[in-house]
Design a protein around this motif. Structure first.
Motif, PDB file in Angstrom:
ATOM      1  N   ASN A   1      39.778  51.387  31.718  1.00 52.43           N
ATOM      2  CA  ASN A   1      39.654  52.785  32.112  1.00 52.43           C
ATOM      3  C   ASN A   1      40.830  53.209  33.111  1.00 52.43           C
ATOM      4  OD1 ASN A   1      38.549  55.317  32.710  1.00 52.43           O
ATOM      5  ND2 ASN A   1      36.564  54.525  33.609  1.00 52.43           N
ATOM      6  N   MET A   2      41.409  54.002  32.260  1.00 50.97           N
ATOM      7  CA  MET A   2      42.624  54.985  33.255  1.00 50.97           C
ATOM      8  C   MET A   2      42.146  55.675  34.448  1.00 50.97           C
ATOM      9  SD  MET A   2      45.654  57.311  31.879  1.00 50.97           S
ATOM     10  CE  MET A   2      46.011  56.410  30.305  1.00 50.97           C
ATOM     11  N   GLU A   3      40.945  55.754  34.640  1.00 48.76           N
ATOM     12  CA  GLU A   3      40.573  56.728  35.684  1.00 48.76           C
ATOM     13  C   GLU A   3      40.299  55.818  36.920  1.00 48.76           C
ATOM     14  OE1 GLU A   3      40.049  60.092  35.853  1.00 48.76           O
ATOM     15  OE2 GLU A   3      41.211  59.737  33.707  1.00 48.76           O
ATOM     16  N   ASN A   4      40.365  54.515  36.698  1.00 53.69           N
ATOM     17  CA  ASN A   4      40.387  53.570  37.961  1.00 53.69           C
ATOM     18  C   ASN A   4      41.592  53.478  38.809  1.00 53.69           C
ATOM     19  OD1 ASN A   4      37.525  53.001  37.812  1.00 53.69           O
ATOM     20  ND2 ASN A   4      37.858  51.674  36.093  1.00 53.69           N
ATOM     21  N   TYR A   5      42.696  54.053  38.018  1.00 50.99           N
ATOM     22  CA  TYR A   5      44.042  54.050  38.586  1.00 50.99           C
ATOM     23  C   TYR A   5      44.623  55.194  38.768  1.00 50.99           C
ATOM     24  CZ  TYR A   5      43.341  48.856  36.892  1.00 50.99           C
ATOM     25  OH  TYR A   5      42.896  47.917  36.680  1.00 50.99           O
ATOM     26  N   PHE A   6      45.631  55.519  39.910  1.00 57.12           N
ATOM     27  CA  PHE A   6      46.376  56.526  39.718  1.00 57.12           C
ATOM     28  C   PHE A   6      47.812  56.443  39.214  1.00 57.12           C
ATOM     29  CE2 PHE A   6      46.793  54.689  44.087  1.00 57.12           C
ATOM     30  CZ  PHE A   6      48.210  54.678  44.134  1.00 57.12           C
ATOM     31  N   ASP A   7      48.027  55.120  38.718  1.00 56.50           N
ATOM     32  CA  ASP A   7      49.322  54.972  37.794  1.00 56.50           C
ATOM     33  C   ASP A   7      49.385  53.845  37.025  1.00 56.50           C
ATOM     34  OD1 ASP A   7      49.438  53.133  39.645  1.00 56.50           O
ATOM     35  OD2 ASP A   7      51.328  53.639  40.632  1.00 56.50           O
ATOM     36  N   GLY A   8      48.061  53.079  36.953  1.00 58.28           N
ATOM     37  CA  GLY A   8      48.103  52.038  35.961  1.00 58.28           C
ATOM     38  C   GLY A   8      48.428  50.841  36.817  1.00 58.28           C
ATOM     39  N   HIS A   9      49.036  51.067  37.871  1.00 56.80           N
ATOM     40  CA  HIS A   9      49.611  49.811  38.710  1.00 56.80           C
ATOM     41  C   HIS A   9      48.741  49.584  39.876  1.00 56.80           C
ATOM     42  CE1 HIS A   9      52.614  47.821  41.043  1.00 56.80           C
ATOM     43  NE2 HIS A   9      53.253  48.604  41.504  1.00 56.80           N
ATOM     44  N   HIS A  10      48.278  50.814  40.449  1.00 53.69           N
ATOM     45  CA  HIS A  10      47.397  50.725  41.636  1.00 53.69           C
ATOM     46  C   HIS A  10      45.991  51.229  41.513  1.00 53.69           C
ATOM     47  CE1 HIS A  10      51.698  51.132  43.365  1.00 53.69           C
ATOM     48  NE2 HIS A  10      51.112  50.390  44.141  1.00 53.69           N
ATOM     49  N   PHE A  11      45.101  50.584  41.897  1.00 53.45           N
ATOM     50  CA  PHE A  11      43.633  50.975  41.477  1.00 53.45           C
ATOM     51  C   PHE A  11      43.243  51.813  42.763  1.00 53.45           C
ATOM     52  CE2 PHE A  11      43.844  46.382  42.982  1.00 53.45           C
ATOM     53  CZ  PHE A  11      43.324  46.390  44.368  1.00 53.45           C
ATOM     54  N   TYR A  12      42.221  52.392  42.614  1.00 49.16           N
ATOM     55  CA  TYR A  12      41.520  53.418  43.438  1.00 49.16           C
ATOM     56  C   TYR A  12      40.848  52.484  44.462  1.00 49.16           C
ATOM     57  CZ  TYR A  12      43.054  57.765  41.989  1.00 49.16           C
ATOM     58  OH  TYR A  12      43.947  58.733  41.718  1.00 49.16           O
ATOM     59  N   PRO A  13      40.477  52.848  45.734  1.00 44.57           N
ATOM     60  CA  PRO A  13      39.730  52.001  46.655  1.00 44.57           C
ATOM     61  C   PRO A  13      38.349  51.569  46.069  1.00 44.57           C
ATOM     62  CG  PRO A  13      40.686  53.726  47.783  1.00 44.57           C
ATOM     63  CD  PRO A  13      41.022  53.912  46.257  1.00 44.57           C
ATOM     64  N   HIS A  14      37.599  52.370  45.252  1.00 40.21           N
ATOM     65  CA  HIS A  14      36.312  52.023  44.581  1.00 40.21           C
ATOM     66  C   HIS A  14      36.338  50.622  43.812  1.00 40.21           C
ATOM     67  CE1 HIS A  14      37.504  54.191  41.262  1.00 40.21           C
ATOM     68  NE2 HIS A  14      36.780  53.321  40.671  1.00 40.21           N
ATOM     69  N   VAL A  15      37.628  50.301  43.310  1.00 38.26           N
ATOM     70  CA  VAL A  15      38.154  49.048  42.496  1.00 38.26           C
ATOM     71  C   VAL A  15      38.359  47.977  43.570  1.00 38.26           C
ATOM     72  CG1 VAL A  15      39.410  47.816  40.950  1.00 38.26           C
ATOM     73  CG2 VAL A  15      38.804  50.235  40.525  1.00 38.26           C
ATOM     74  N   GLY A  16      38.886  48.368  44.623  1.00 42.42           N
ATOM     75  CA  GLY A  16      39.038  47.365  45.767  1.00 42.42           C
ATOM     76  C   GLY A  16      37.623  46.869  46.164  1.00 42.42           C
ATOM     77  N   ALA A  17      36.748  47.844  46.465  1.00 40.67           N
ATOM     78  CA  ALA A  17      35.284  47.292  46.940  1.00 40.67           C
ATOM     79  C   ALA A  17      34.845  46.497  45.937  1.00 40.67           C
ATOM     80  CB  ALA A  17      34.444  48.814  46.899  1.00 40.67           C
ATOM     81  N   MET A  18      34.954  46.808  44.802  1.00 41.22           N
ATOM     82  CA  MET A  18      34.383  45.824  43.618  1.00 41.22           C
ATOM     83  C   MET A  18      34.935  44.434  43.630  1.00 41.22           C
ATOM     84  SD  MET A  18      34.444  47.937  40.093  1.00 41.22           S
ATOM     85  CE  MET A  18      34.012  49.811  39.927  1.00 41.22           C
ATOM     86  N   ILE A  19      36.196  44.185  43.996  1.00 38.38           N
ATOM     87  CA  ILE A  19      36.926  43.145  43.957  1.00 38.38           C
ATOM     88  C   ILE A  19      36.146  42.295  45.183  1.00 38.38           C
ATOM     89  CG2 ILE A  19      39.165  41.918  44.459  1.00 38.38           C
ATOM     90  CD1 ILE A  19      40.524  44.075  43.172  1.00 38.38           C
ATOM     91  N   ALA A  20      36.231  42.904  46.449  1.00 32.37           N
ATOM     92  CA  ALA A  20      35.444  42.506  47.663  1.00 32.37           C
ATOM     93  C   ALA A  20      34.292  41.930  47.194  1.00 32.37           C
ATOM     94  CB  ALA A  20      35.483  43.270  48.768  1.00 32.37           C
ATOM     95  N   HIS A  21      33.461  42.499  46.370  1.00 32.30           N
ATOM     96  CA  HIS A  21      32.173  42.184  46.359  1.00 32.30           C
ATOM     97  C   HIS A  21      31.859  40.958  45.296  1.00 32.30           C
ATOM     98  CE1 HIS A  21      30.734  46.650  47.287  1.00 32.30           C
ATOM     99  NE2 HIS A  21      31.121  46.022  48.194  1.00 32.30           N
ATOM    100  N   VAL A  22      32.646  40.978  44.560  1.00 36.14           N
ATOM    101  CA  VAL A  22      32.853  39.722  43.359  1.00 36.14           C
ATOM    102  C   VAL A  22      33.157  38.377  44.044  1.00 36.14           C
ATOM    103  CG1 VAL A  22      33.974  38.982  41.471  1.00 36.14           C
ATOM    104  CG2 VAL A  22      33.082  41.429  41.319  1.00 36.14           C
ATOM    105  N   ILE A  23      34.174  38.663  45.039  1.00 32.72           N
ATOM    106  CA  ILE A  23      34.983  37.445  45.690  1.00 32.72           C
ATOM    107  C   ILE A  23      33.728  36.982  46.312  1.00 32.72           C
ATOM    108  CG2 ILE A  23      36.392  36.809  47.406  1.00 32.72           C
ATOM    109  CD1 ILE A  23      38.567  38.572  46.139  1.00 32.72           C
ATOM    110  N   ASN A  24      32.992  37.951  47.249  1.00 32.16           N
ATOM    111  CA  ASN A  24      31.692  37.655  48.157  1.00 32.16           C
ATOM    112  C   ASN A  24      30.441  36.946  47.302  1.00 32.16           C
ATOM    113  OD1 ASN A  24      33.047  38.160  50.266  1.00 32.16           O
ATOM    114  ND2 ASN A  24      31.731  40.055  50.813  1.00 32.16           N
ATOM    115  N   GLY A  25      30.664  37.030  45.980  1.00 26.78           N
ATOM    116  CA  GLY A  25      29.388  36.623  45.263  1.00 26.78           C
ATOM    117  C   GLY A  25      28.413  37.663  45.460  1.00 26.78           C
ATOM    118  N   GLU A  26      28.654  38.875  45.457  1.00 24.54           N
ATOM    119  CA  GLU A  26      27.817  40.185  45.856  1.00 24.54           C
ATOM    120  C   GLU A  26      27.819  41.012  44.718  1.00 24.54           C
ATOM    121  OE1 GLU A  26      28.756  41.249  49.580  1.00 24.54           O
ATOM    122  OE2 GLU A  26      27.671  39.676  50.641  1.00 24.54           O
ATOM    123  N   ARG A  27      28.061  40.624  43.641  1.00 22.34           N
ATOM    124  CA  ARG A  27      28.171  41.488  42.405  1.00 22.34           C
ATOM    125  C   ARG A  27      26.744  42.076  42.311  1.00 22.34           C
ATOM    126  NH1 ARG A  27      31.517  41.183  37.641  1.00 22.34           N
ATOM    127  NH2 ARG A  27      31.875  38.960  38.294  1.00 22.34           N
ATOM    128  N   GLY A  28      26.995  43.527  42.321  1.00 21.09           N
ATOM    129  CA  GLY A  28      25.933  44.449  42.128  1.00 21.09           C
ATOM    130  C   GLY A  28      26.110  45.364  40.688  1.00 21.09           C
TER     131      GLY A  28
END
Length: 346
Positions: A291-318
């Motif tokens: 989903n291109m909308e998750n990035y502002f240039d295909g290279h850098h993701f938006y902060p909401h994706v960063g939050a997903m990464i943190a949650h998955v790493i934490n084992g807190e997938r929601g």
């Protein structure tokens, strides 16, 4: 007027001119040396992340037990999303793996003890010799912060004054107008752009990666990457390491495959898992990266994706984290897991 009176008058006039500058720079604190925090400095322009974040660690003594390092991609991860850790996000733009050890040792010195955890966001394109040819420069910023009267000299700087004014105006308006603006809690936000501009920027970024980073003759895997991973592991025997791959837009990943970089991509993951045993892997086609909308240039993701990464790493997938976003890959299962991920894409 006597000579003494003239001298005193001159000193008072100079003081009257510079004192407001010093007070305003202290109040706004754009270089992060005094810890000033109020409603008129909540939008911070990026001056030099290496210096600003180093200043903050040195002067403000944040309470952290975990260090997050990585490139500009990882700056968009809110350190507070790691609910089970006290994280300081020390990620900076254009970071080379050659700086890992210097940054970690500095953070440990400021903490006064070993870190509980070190989280590293690793980027595939930063494994090339061309992208990592320069020697580590991070000591420059560490040396700067230790200079006598460093932060007080900044109070009198007209350049710093210009940044103070900018931060004041941005904060007053509440605007995010740059690719990355911080608040006073070291949390970055990103400029929101419309879909048409986003698509244009993404197409340009894919072309750049294809022709500058991935193409034969320009990309050569840097074997020092694994050596650095071994160095930081050796220097931190009591610390848990968590490595994750930064997710890029699928169109950018396709360019990697089409330019013949898949063997290097596999080697990159092999090096990580051989040193640390596992990796949290996000850099492959999935619901988020498609989903291109998750990035502002295909290279850098938006902060909401960063939050997903943190949650998955934490084992807190929601409910916000798709099931196919992020897999923990162990060393002995790397080949099979990668084959399935790529087969699903095909």
């Amino acid at each position: 007027m006597t000579e003494k009176g003239f001298t005193i008058t001159t000193i008072l006039l100079i003081a009257a001119c510079i004192l407001p500058i010093a007070v305003f720079n202290y109040w706004m604190d754009p270089m992060w040396t005094f810890g000033s925090n109020h409603k008129y400095n909540q939008v911070q322009t990026v001056i030099n992340e290496r210096q600003q974040k180093t200043n903050n660690l040195y002067f403000n003594k944040d309470d952290y037990d975990t260090l997050l390092i990585g490139s500009s991609r990882s700056t968009y991860i809110n350190q507070n999303e790691f609910s089970n850790r006290k994280v300081y996000n020390y990620a900076v733009a254009d970071l080379s793996f050659k700086d890992y050890d210097t940054m970690i040792e500095f953070a440990k010195t400021q903490k006064g003890m070993d870190l509980d955890t070190i989280i590293i966001g690793v980027d595939f394109f930063k494994t090339s010799i061309a992208e990592t040819s320069a020697e580590s420069d991070f000591n420059t910023y560490i040396d700067q912060v230790k200079e006598p009267f460093y932060r007080y000299k900044n109070l009198l700087s007209l350049d710093v004054l210009n940044y103070s004014r900018r931060n004041y105006n941005l904060s007053k308006a509440g605007d995010i107008v740059e690719p990355r603006n911080y608040n006073r809690s070291n949390v970055a936000d990103a400029l929101q752009i419309d879909s048409q501009q986003k698509e244009k920027d993404t197409v340009e970024k894919i072309s750049k990666f294809r022709n500058e980073f991935y193409k034969d003759g320009k990309y050569e895997y840097n074997e020092e990457f694994k050596e650095m991973l071994e160095t930081i592991q050796r220097n931190n025997p009591n610390t848990e390491f968590i490595l994750f791959t930064t997710p890029i837009y699928t169109g950018l990943f396709d360019a990697l495959l089409e330019e013949g970089r898949y063997p290097d991509y596999v080697r990159w993951l092999e090096d990580i898992t051989e040193v640390f045993g596992e990796v949290h892997h996000f850099m492959y086609p999935n619901v988020v990266t498609n989903n291109m909308e998750n990035y502002f240039d295909g290279h850098h993701f938006y902060p909401h994706v960063g939050a997903m990464i943190a949650h998955v790493i934490n084992g807190e997938r929601g409910v916000e984290e798709p099931d196919d976003f992020g897999v923990l890959i162990k060393k002995d299962e790397l080949e099979n897991r990668l084959n399935k991920l790529i087969e699903n894409h095909d």
